[in-house]
Write a protein that holds these residues in place. Structure first.
Motif, PDB file in Angstrom:
ATOM      1  N   ALA A 174      26.075 -27.048  12.878  1.00 58.29           N
ATOM      2  CA  ALA A 174      25.932 -27.538  14.247  1.00 58.29           C
ATOM      3  C   ALA A 174      27.305 -27.507  14.898  1.00 58.29           C
ATOM      4  N   PRO A 175      27.497 -26.689  15.940  1.00 63.21           N
ATOM      5  CA  PRO A 175      28.818 -26.572  16.559  1.00 63.21           C
ATOM      6  C   PRO A 175      29.369 -27.935  16.973  1.00 63.21           C
ATOM      7  N   GLY A 176      30.616 -28.187  16.638  1.00 61.51           N
ATOM      8  CA  GLY A 176      31.237 -29.450  17.007  1.00 61.51           C
ATOM      9  C   GLY A 176      31.037 -30.564  15.991  1.00 61.51           C
ATOM     10  N   GLN A 177      30.190 -30.319  15.049  1.00 59.24           N
ATOM     11  CA  GLN A 177      29.927 -31.338  14.024  1.00 59.24           C
ATOM     12  C   GLN A 177      30.754 -31.014  12.780  1.00 59.24           C
ATOM     13  N   ALA A 178      31.232 -32.042  12.087  1.00 60.02           N
ATOM     14  CA  ALA A 178      32.051 -31.806  10.892  1.00 60.02           C
ATOM     15  C   ALA A 178      31.273 -30.977   9.876  1.00 60.02           C
TER      16      ALA A 178
ATOM     17  N   GLY B 295       0.814  -1.218   0.000  1.00 54.56           N
ATOM     18  CA  GLY B 295       0.000   0.000   0.000  1.00 54.56           C
ATOM     19  C   GLY B 295       0.849   1.270   0.000  1.00 54.56           C
ATOM     20  N   TYR B 296       2.076   1.153   0.481  1.00 56.12           N
ATOM     21  CA  TYR B 296       2.999   2.289   0.447  1.00 56.12           C
ATOM     22  C   TYR B 296       3.796   2.337  -0.863  1.00 56.12           C
ATOM     23  N   GLY B 297       3.449   1.465  -1.794  1.00 56.93           N
ATOM     24  CA  GLY B 297       4.138   1.484  -3.084  1.00 56.93           C
ATOM     25  C   GLY B 297       5.459   0.742  -3.089  1.00 56.93           C
ATOM     26  N   LEU B 298       5.710  -0.025  -2.023  1.00 53.83           N
ATOM     27  CA  LEU B 298       6.969  -0.770  -1.936  1.00 53.83           C
ATOM     28  C   LEU B 298       6.790  -2.187  -2.467  1.00 53.83           C
ATOM     29  N   GLN B 299       7.815  -2.677  -3.132  1.00 55.45           N
ATOM     30  CA  GLN B 299       7.825  -4.072  -3.564  1.00 55.45           C
ATOM     31  C   GLN B 299       8.460  -4.917  -2.462  1.00 55.45           C
ATOM     32  N   ILE B 300       7.852  -6.042  -2.129  1.00 54.90           N
ATOM     33  CA  ILE B 300       8.471  -6.948  -1.159  1.00 54.90           C
ATOM     34  C   ILE B 300       9.425  -7.860  -1.924  1.00 54.90           C
ATOM     35  N   VAL B 301      10.698  -7.783  -1.587  1.00 48.34           N
ATOM     36  CA  VAL B 301      11.737  -8.434  -2.377  1.00 48.34           C
ATOM     37  C   VAL B 301      12.009  -9.850  -1.878  1.00 48.34           C
ATOM     38  N   ALA B 302      12.037 -10.022  -0.565  1.00 48.73           N
ATOM     39  CA  ALA B 302      12.332 -11.351  -0.007  1.00 48.73           C
ATOM     40  C   ALA B 302      11.886 -11.405   1.450  1.00 48.73           C
ATOM     41  N   LEU B 303      11.816 -12.632   1.945  1.00 49.20           N
ATOM     42  CA  LEU B 303      11.605 -12.877   3.374  1.00 49.20           C
ATOM     43  C   LEU B 303      12.914 -13.402   3.951  1.00 49.20           C
ATOM     44  N   CYS B 304      13.349 -12.807   5.058  1.00 49.14           N
ATOM     45  CA  CYS B 304      14.544 -13.261   5.765  1.00 49.14           C
ATOM     46  C   CYS B 304      14.097 -13.787   7.123  1.00 49.14           C
ATOM     47  N   ARG B 305      14.356 -14.939   7.475  1.00 51.43           N
ATOM     48  CA  ARG B 305      15.109 -15.900   6.754  1.00 51.43           C
ATOM     49  C   ARG B 305      14.718 -17.297   7.205  1.00 51.43           C
ATOM     50  N   GLY B 306      15.007 -18.271   6.338  1.00 53.65           N
ATOM     51  CA  GLY B 306      14.877 -19.683   6.679  1.00 53.65           C
ATOM     52  C   GLY B 306      16.266 -20.268   6.839  1.00 53.65           C
ATOM     53  N   GLY B 307      16.337 -21.600   6.881  1.00 50.16           N
ATOM     54  CA  GLY B 307      17.632 -22.267   6.958  1.00 50.16           C
ATOM     55  C   GLY B 307      17.854 -22.968   8.281  1.00 50.16           C
ATOM     56  N   PHE B 308      19.085 -22.888   8.784  1.00 52.72           N
ATOM     57  CA  PHE B 308      19.490 -23.550  10.036  1.00 52.72           C
ATOM     58  C   PHE B 308      19.067 -25.030  10.046  1.00 52.72           C
ATOM     59  N   PHE B 309      19.454 -25.731   8.999  1.00 54.53           N
ATOM     60  CA  PHE B 309      19.078 -27.129   8.835  1.00 54.53           C
ATOM     61  C   PHE B 309      19.886 -28.111   9.689  1.00 54.53           C
ATOM     62  N   PRO B 310      21.202 -27.913   9.855  1.00 56.81           N
ATOM     63  CA  PRO B 310      21.984 -28.929  10.576  1.00 56.81           C
ATOM     64  C   PRO B 310      21.621 -29.003  12.063  1.00 56.81           C
ATOM     65  N   HIS B 311      21.668 -30.190  12.569  1.00 55.04           N
ATOM     66  CA  HIS B 311      21.364 -30.420  13.973  1.00 55.04           C
ATOM     67  C   HIS B 311      21.953 -31.764  14.359  1.00 55.04           C
ATOM     68  N   ALA B 312      22.351 -31.892  15.615  1.00 55.78           N
ATOM     69  CA  ALA B 312      22.924 -33.164  16.062  1.00 55.78           C
ATOM     70  C   ALA B 312      21.863 -34.261  16.107  1.00 55.78           C
ATOM     71  N   THR B 313      20.601 -33.888  16.310  1.00 51.71           N
ATOM     72  CA  THR B 313      19.552 -34.903  16.444  1.00 51.71           C
ATOM     73  C   THR B 313      18.592 -34.863  15.257  1.00 51.71           C
ATOM     74  N   ALA B 314      17.992 -36.020  14.971  1.00 51.25           N
ATOM     75  CA  ALA B 314      17.001 -36.097  13.891  1.00 51.25           C
ATOM     76  C   ALA B 314      15.797 -35.228  14.212  1.00 51.25           C
ATOM     77  N   ALA B 315      15.427 -35.181  15.498  1.00 51.59           N
ATOM     78  CA  ALA B 315      14.274 -34.353  15.891  1.00 51.59           C
ATOM     79  C   ALA B 315      14.561 -32.879  15.610  1.00 51.59           C
ATOM     80  N   GLY B 316      15.781 -32.456  15.892  1.00 49.88           N
ATOM     81  CA  GLY B 316      16.170 -31.065  15.625  1.00 49.88           C
ATOM     82  C   GLY B 316      16.130 -30.760  14.139  1.00 49.88           C
ATOM     83  N   ARG B 317      16.590 -31.708  13.329  1.00 50.25           N
ATOM     84  CA  ARG B 317      16.575 -31.488  11.878  1.00 50.25           C
ATOM     85  C   ARG B 317      15.139 -31.439  11.354  1.00 50.25           C
ATOM     86  N   GLN B 318      14.274 -32.277  11.906  1.00 49.08           N
ATOM     87  CA  GLN B 318      12.874 -32.280  11.476  1.00 49.08           C
ATOM     88  C   GLN B 318      12.187 -30.969  11.856  1.00 49.08           C
ATOM     89  N   GLU B 319      12.494 -30.489  13.056  1.00 49.96           N
ATOM     90  CA  GLU B 319      11.911 -29.206  13.487  1.00 49.96           C
ATOM     91  C   GLU B 319      12.341 -28.077  12.542  1.00 49.96           C
TER      92      GLU B 319
END
Ligand code: ZN
Length: 275
Positions: free
Chosen positions: A109-113, A58-82
């Motif tokens: 994930a800190p400590g993970q290769a 309404g202010y005449g601005l174009q929405i360029v992107a949404l920040c942000r997604g990601g943060f996929f790595p996790h030590a646990t499968a539950a963390g990765r699924q979340e």
């Protein structure tokens, strides 16, 4: 490089003017002649993204992107699924906002290769990509400076981001190039060319690297305040075929403590002089 003549490609990330609400930011950006806004998820928190998107447009601005997604790595499968579920929510929110792209800060994930983290990033992207394709949202892998390789991004170079985007190979996946993260890379020009040739260059983020930098996260400089040759990199980006917005993304506690209207005016001047 020819100097930039107008503000038609100037986009500002809401985090840059963090003290402002999204309503205050939209009104001020519009009044200043800024053309685009990249919306950070924190600004709408518990509100209806669709209404926020309509307000911004309404202010005449174009929405360029949404920040942000990601943060996929996790030590646990539950963390990765979340993480996968949260990325699907981000994609839904982008669709509601009317943002065509979600920027991915891919995580580590800190400590993970790092190699394992990169595999988990790839698995995570592949898990959410059908959701993005259904909603016609593009995902942009943003490589981060290697100083963040411990906990923010196992993807540190444009070469690594290009590898992943090309291996997964979807029209809804590409790369976000941020000069703050990549300016030091001796391979940058070649990797930008490669990114453009694969049609994977989706975003161009700008700010500057201050010397000395006093904080690894919250001391980004205004364009022209630091050592990055932004016009040189813009030239490479344009030669690679990129025609999108120039997105000002500055995290700075000093700037956040200052008058935001004056800061926005400085951003405009710096944009016209140093980009
Ligand atoms: Zn960025």
């Amino acid at each position: 490089m020819t100097a930039i003549q107008d503000l038609s490609k100037l986009c500002v990330h809401t985090i840059t003017t963090k003290p402002w609400s999204v309503e205050e930011a939209a009104e001020a950006y519009s009044a200043a002649g800024v053309s685009g806004m990249t919306v950070w998820r924190d600004v709408y928190a518990d509100r209806d993204p669709q209404a926020v998107g309509a307000m911004v447009r309404g202010y005449g601005l174009q929405i360029v992107a949404l920040c942000r997604g990601g943060f996929f790595p996790h030590a646990t499968a539950a963390g990765r699924q979340e993480a996968i579920e949260d990325n699907k929510r981000a994609i839904d929110e982008a669709a509601q906002l009317g943002a065509p792209q979600v920027v991915l800060v891919c995580g580590a994930a800190p400590g993970q290769a790092l190699e394992l983290s990169r595999r988990q990033i790839r698995d995570g992207i592949e898990a959410v990509l059908p959701h993005a394709e259904q909603r016609d949202i593009q995902l942009a892998i943003e490589p981060l400076h290697p100083m963040y390789a411990d906990d923010r991004s196992a993807i540190s170079t444009l070469g690594q981001a290009n590898d992943m985007a090309e291996e997964i190979d979807s029209a809804h996946l590409g790369v976000a190039l941020d000069v703050y993260h990549l300016w030091w890379d001796p391979d940058l020009e070649a990797q930008i060319e490669r990114c453009g040739a694969a049609d994977n260059l989706l975003a161009f983020h700008i700010c500057d690297w201050k010397t000395p930098t006093t904080d690894l996260l919250f001391d980004r400089g205004l364009m022209g305040e630091g050592c990055i040759d932004i016009p040189l990199i813009r030239g490479w980006v344009e030669a690679a075929g990129f025609q999108g917005f120039h997105e000002v993304e500055i995290f700075s506690t000093v700037r956040w403590d200052s008058d935001q209207t004056e800061f926005l005016e400085e951003i405009k001047q710096a944009y016209l002089q140093h980009v």
